[in-house]
Motif scaffolding. Structure first.
Motif, PDB file in Angstrom:
ATOM      1  N   THR A 146       0.836  -1.205   0.000  1.00 46.37           N
ATOM      2  CA  THR A 146       0.000   0.000   0.000  1.00 46.37           C
ATOM      3  C   THR A 146       0.868   1.250   0.000  1.00 46.37           C
ATOM      4  OG1 THR A 146      -1.817  -1.108   1.142  1.00 46.37           O
ATOM      5  CG2 THR A 146      -1.722   1.297   1.317  1.00 46.37           C
ATOM      6  N   MET A 147       1.901   1.250   0.839  1.00 41.92           N
ATOM      7  CA  MET A 147       2.768   2.420   0.900  1.00 41.92           C
ATOM      8  C   MET A 147       3.540   2.605  -0.396  1.00 41.92           C
ATOM      9  SD  MET A 147       3.740   5.112   2.279  1.00 41.92           S
ATOM     10  CE  MET A 147       2.693   4.887   3.717  1.00 41.92           C
ATOM     11  N   ALA A 148       4.015   1.511  -0.989  1.00 44.08           N
ATOM     12  CA  ALA A 148       4.739   1.622  -2.254  1.00 44.08           C
ATOM     13  C   ALA A 148       3.846   2.233  -3.328  1.00 44.08           C
ATOM     14  CB  ALA A 148       5.231   0.243  -2.693  1.00 44.08           C
ATOM     15  N   ALA A 149       2.596   1.794  -3.368  1.00 42.78           N
ATOM     16  CA  ALA A 149       1.665   2.348  -4.345  1.00 42.78           C
ATOM     17  C   ALA A 149       1.391   3.817  -4.066  1.00 42.78           C
ATOM     18  CB  ALA A 149       0.361   1.551  -4.328  1.00 42.78           C
ATOM     19  N   ARG A 150       1.265   4.171  -2.795  1.00 39.45           N
ATOM     20  CA  ARG A 150       0.993   5.564  -2.424  1.00 39.45           C
ATOM     21  C   ARG A 150       2.161   6.473  -2.834  1.00 39.45           C
ATOM     22  NH1 ARG A 150      -0.697   6.131   3.696  1.00 39.45           N
ATOM     23  NH2 ARG A 150      -2.415   4.874   2.888  1.00 39.45           N
ATOM     24  N   ILE A 151       3.371   6.033  -2.573  1.00 42.50           N
ATOM     25  CA  ILE A 151       4.541   6.840  -2.933  1.00 42.50           C
ATOM     26  C   ILE A 151       4.674   6.947  -4.441  1.00 42.50           C
ATOM     27  CG2 ILE A 151       7.074   6.848  -2.890  1.00 42.50           C
ATOM     28  CD1 ILE A 151       6.899   5.698  -0.041  1.00 42.50           C
TER      29      ILE A 151
END
Length: 415
Positions: A152-157
């Motif tokens: 999720t964080m990778a996609a957000r960044i």
């Protein structure tokens, strides 16, 4: 591996990552390429510094290597002029191809911070980008810090970087006219990082020292780069003063210690002195910013020799001023709690009652917890038990949950 070199590289990563990445992004005009080049520079430092020794200016050495790699990559792909103008500003030009290790390197951290905290980005994305790019945390570390999955964080960044590119968000500092509004967004991100560390939303620990230290570092950077701004001074003061009591927020067994119960002799006196000096500086600017006022409230708590000696009427006055600057329901809640401390639980309960229709407070655990405390002090035990149960249902941090359970047990309610 040479432990001295490894420690020097780790220290340079902790303190200088944002500086090196910001300087490299000026060359690449591309955050992904800049990150890649900076990571390569740190990897090379582990090997090169073991052979040649740690340089006197690690940040200059790392910036030189990262920017050379960036220039090589741009030439190799023949995109130096043709690349889509990501992070472009009229005042940003690629540097001459020469060794810059002995030159003064422009400090581009403000450019990077303002880019990561651009108002067009969602606040969660701003926080993630700031921790990843300015602080140098890995994606996995950012994910753990913000309690989301790594994917999720990778996609957000990735989405954040893409929006910067597609929207043409410029890699520059705001103009003097833009600065106040843009700076507020930056300060809010740093404060959110700090508050998430100060009281973790969930988990077994009350505090997250990693996030607190990152927020403190960012606040010091902003104060260093924008010393004339009252907001930066106020935010740094708030963080320093609040964190000065970190050792007393839990007891040796890990349970929660309320402010009224803490041993004030264990608060960090030097940090309190620093924070008070910063508050005085921040309040010289009129009208005061909300962070200066928040810091002034923290200073009143820090300077009081005991809970009983706290200047509660003075704190209420500061909250009144703050509500004029920033009419927030949470500020009104904190004012109501101060009213209860100054004039008794009945007055506090009445002040809370005036806020009961606020949508932002209906599901806020601290509203229910404050109401429960006032009801308990008024011996309205059935209502107090119901309010404590309500607060418990809305609380995910294990330390706070255990405190609420203990209150219920004291009232004869064993869950």
């Amino acid at each position: 591996m040479n432990t001295t070199v490894a420690a020097a590289v780790a220290e340079a990563h902790r303190l200088q990552w944002g500086f090196v990445l910001a300087a490299t992004a000026r060359v690449t005009r591309d955050l992904d390429l800049a990150e890649e080049c900076v990571q390569d520079a740190y990897a090379q430092a582990l090997q090169q510094w073991a052979e040649d020794g740690v340089p006197s200016r690690p940040e200059a050495w790392l910036t030189t290597v990262a920017r050379r790699r960036a220039l090589d990559a741009l030439r190799r792909h023949d995109i130096f002029r043709g690349k889509l103008p990501l992070l472009v500003g009229d005042d940003v030009a690629p540097p001459a191809d020469r060794d810059i290790a002995d030159q003064d390197i422009p400090d581009d951290r403000l450019r990077l911070i303002f880019t990561c905290c651009h108002p067009s980005l969602h606040v969660d994305t701003r926080v993630g980008l700031t921790l990843r790019l300015v602080c140098g945390l890995s994606t996995a570390e950012v994910a753990r810090a913000l309690l989301v999955s790594e994917s999720t964080m990778a996609a957000r960044i990735t989405r954040g970087k893409k929006k910067i590119k597609v929207a043409g968000i410029p890699y520059r500092e705001p103009s003097p006219e833009e600065l106040p509004a843009r700076l507020d967004a930056v300060l809010d991100v740093v404060h959110l990082v700090f508050s998430t560390g100060h009281t973790a939303p969930s988990g077994e620990r009350l505090q997250r020292r990693d996030l607190i230290e990152r927020a403190l570092h960012l606040a010091r950077v902003l104060r260093e780069l924008l010393p004339a701004q009252s907001g930066t001074t106020g935010l740094l003061a708030l963080i320093v003063l609040t964190d000065a009591r970190r050792r007393t927020r839990t007891r040796p067994d890990g349970s929660l210690a309320l402010l009224s119960e803490q041993d004030r002799t264990l608060w960090h006196a030097e940090e309190i002195r620093e924070g008070v000096r910063l508050v005085r500086s921040a309040l010289r600017h009129q009208p005061p910013t909300r962070y200066a006022l928040m810091a002034a409230i923290a200073a009143e708590h820090a300077r009081a020799p005991s809970w009983e000696a706290t200047d509660w009427p003075g704190i209420i006055g500061l909250y009144d001023t703050m509500l004029e600057v920033w009419p927030s329901p949470v500020v009104a809640l904190n004012r109501a709690i101060a009213v209860g401390q100054a004039y008794g639980p009945a007055a506090g309960l009445q002040a809370l009652g005036e806020l009961s229709a606020e949508p932002q407070l209906t599901a806020y655990q601290y509203f229910a917890a404050a109401r429960a405390d006032f009801l308990r002090r008024l011996d309205r035990m059935d209502e107090a038990r119901a309010a404590y149960r309500e607060a418990l249902a809305r609380t995910e941090n294990a330390v706070e949950r255990e405190f609420l359970r203990s209150r219920l047990e004291e009232l004869g309610d064993f869950l």
